[in-house]
Write a protein that holds these residues in place. Structure first.
Motif, short mmCIF file in Angstrom:
data_model
loop_
_atom_site.label_atom_id
_atom_site.label_comp_id
_atom_site.label_asym_id
_atom_site.label_seq_id
_atom_site.Cartn_x
_atom_site.Cartn_y
_atom_site.Cartn_z
N HIS A 90 17.31 25.52 41.28
CA HIS A 90 17.57 26.32 40.08
C HIS A 90 18.32 27.56 40.54
O HIS A 90 17.83 28.32 41.38
CB HIS A 90 16.26 26.71 39.40
N ASP A 91 19.52 27.77 40.00
CA ASP A 91 20.35 28.90 40.41
C ASP A 91 19.85 30.17 39.73
O ASP A 91 19.85 30.27 38.51
CB ASP A 91 21.81 28.63 40.03
N MET A 92 19.41 31.14 40.53
CA MET A 92 18.90 32.41 40.01
C MET A 92 19.82 33.57 40.39
O MET A 92 19.42 34.73 40.36
CB MET A 92 17.50 32.67 40.57
N THR A 93 21.06 33.26 40.75
CA THR A 93 22.01 34.29 41.16
C THR A 93 22.30 35.22 39.99
O THR A 93 22.64 34.77 38.91
CB THR A 93 23.33 33.64 41.63
N PRO A 94 22.14 36.54 40.19
CA PRO A 94 22.45 37.47 39.10
C PRO A 94 23.95 37.46 38.81
O PRO A 94 24.76 37.23 39.71
CB PRO A 94 22.01 38.83 39.65
N PRO A 95 24.34 37.69 37.56
CA PRO A 95 25.77 37.67 37.23
C PRO A 95 26.51 38.81 37.95
O PRO A 95 25.94 39.88 38.18
CB PRO A 95 25.80 37.87 35.71
N GLN A 96 27.76 38.54 38.29
CA GLN A 96 28.58 39.53 38.97
C GLN A 96 28.95 40.64 38.00
O GLN A 96 29.30 40.37 36.85
CB GLN A 96 29.87 38.89 39.49
N PRO A 97 28.88 41.91 38.42
CA PRO A 97 29.31 43.00 37.54
C PRO A 97 30.82 42.91 37.34
O PRO A 97 31.55 42.46 38.22
CB PRO A 97 28.94 44.26 38.32
N PRO A 98 31.32 43.35 36.17
CA PRO A 98 32.76 43.27 35.94
C PRO A 98 33.50 44.19 36.90
O PRO A 98 33.02 45.27 37.24
CB PRO A 98 32.92 43.75 34.49
N ARG A 99 34.66 43.73 37.33
CA ARG A 99 35.47 44.52 38.24
C ARG A 99 36.03 45.73 37.51
O ARG A 99 36.51 45.61 36.39
CB ARG A 99 36.60 43.68 38.81
N GLU A 100 35.97 46.85 38.16
CA GLU A 100 36.52 48.06 37.55
C GLU A 100 38.03 48.00 37.60
O GLU A 100 38.62 47.50 38.54
CB GLU A 100 36.02 49.29 38.30
N GLU A 101 38.63 48.53 36.56
CA GLU A 101 40.09 48.57 36.52
C GLU A 101 40.59 49.56 37.56
O GLU A 101 40.04 50.63 37.73
CB GLU A 101 40.57 49.00 35.13
N ARG A 102 41.62 49.19 38.23
CA ARG A 102 42.20 50.07 39.24
C ARG A 102 43.16 51.02 38.54
O ARG A 102 44.23 50.62 38.13
CB ARG A 102 42.91 49.26 40.31
N THR A 103 42.79 52.27 38.41
CA THR A 103 43.63 53.24 37.72
C THR A 103 44.39 54.13 38.69
O THR A 103 45.33 54.79 38.30
CB THR A 103 42.78 54.13 36.79
N ILE A 104 43.98 54.14 39.95
CA ILE A 104 44.65 55.00 40.92
C ILE A 104 46.06 54.51 41.18
O ILE A 104 47.01 55.28 41.15
CB ILE A 104 43.84 55.06 42.24
N PHE A 105 46.21 53.23 41.43
CA PHE A 105 47.52 52.67 41.72
C PHE A 105 47.91 51.72 40.60
O PHE A 105 47.82 50.52 40.74
CB PHE A 105 47.51 51.92 43.06
N ALA A 106 48.32 52.30 39.49
CA ALA A 106 48.72 51.47 38.35
C ALA A 106 50.02 50.76 38.71
O ALA A 106 50.92 51.35 39.30
CB ALA A 106 48.89 52.33 37.11
N GLN A 107 50.10 49.52 38.34
CA GLN A 107 51.28 48.73 38.65
C GLN A 107 51.90 48.26 37.34
O GLN A 107 51.20 47.83 36.43
CB GLN A 107 50.89 47.54 39.51
N ALA A 108 53.21 48.36 37.26
CA ALA A 108 53.90 47.88 36.07
C ALA A 108 53.76 46.36 36.03
O ALA A 108 54.00 45.69 37.03
CB ALA A 108 55.37 48.28 36.12
N THR A 109 53.35 45.85 34.89
CA THR A 109 53.18 44.41 34.77
C THR A 109 54.06 43.88 33.65
O THR A 109 54.44 44.59 32.73
CB THR A 109 51.71 44.05 34.44
N ARG A 110 54.38 42.62 33.75
CA ARG A 110 55.18 41.95 32.75
C ARG A 110 54.42 40.72 32.29
O ARG A 110 53.57 40.21 33.00
CB ARG A 110 56.52 41.52 33.35
N GLU A 111 54.74 40.27 31.13
CA GLU A 111 54.12 39.04 30.63
C GLU A 111 54.54 37.89 31.53
O GLU A 111 55.70 37.81 31.96
CB GLU A 111 54.56 38.76 29.19
N ARG A 112 53.61 37.01 31.82
CA ARG A 112 53.89 35.87 32.67
C ARG A 112 54.95 34.98 32.03
O ARG A 112 54.91 34.69 30.84
CB ARG A 112 52.59 35.09 32.88
#
Length: 137
Positions: A90-112
């Motif tokens: 029985h898997d009792m692994t706690p859920p992973q916390p959401p990754r924090e957004e990286r605001t220090i090094f913002a990168q310009a992104t484009r739609e795929r």
């Protein structure tokens, strides 16, 4: 009937169980991870692949990026398909916390799928970042 046929084995070697439960790719890799100290049983660090596990034991398995916590339900008989192996624990692994957004090094992104930016778009991106295309002299 012999004694072995009357009562199924309630205990099993940890390296064998990890292999049957499909938590490690091979029995030798399971033994190596136990010897390396990547496995804890009932909050006790073990280093012997011959350590016996039984139903009810809680195993903490250190993987590359996270720890997996499982409770042993059954000993394994063979390395079967995933659906069969999944019944062993029985898997009792706690859920992973959401990754924090990286605001220090913002990168310009484009739609795929929109391709490379045009020369005009590159100049606009450079203006936003204060790069070499900045026309403000």
């Amino acid at each position: 009937m012999t004694r072995h046929e009357e009562q199924p084995a309630a205990r099993q070697r940890i390296d064998k169980w990890l292999f049957f439960a499909r938590l490690r790719k091979s029995r030798s890799l399971a033994a190596k991870s136990v010897e390396a100290g990547d496995v804890r049983i009932n909050d006790l660090a073990i280093r012997q692949p011959s350590h016996m596990v039984r139903p009810g034991d809680v195993i903490v398995l250190s993987l590359d990026r996270h720890d997996m916590v499982v409770k042993v339900l059954l000993p394994g008989e063979r390395r079967g398909p995933y659906e069969e192996a999944r019944l062993l624990y029985h898997d009792m692994t706690p859920p992973q916390p959401p990754r924090e957004e990286r605001t220090i090094f913002a990168q310009a992104t484009r739609e795929r799928g929109t391709g490379r930016p045009t020369k005009r778009e590159r100049r606009e991106i450079d203006r936003l970042h204060g790069g070499p295309g900045d026309d403000e002299d």
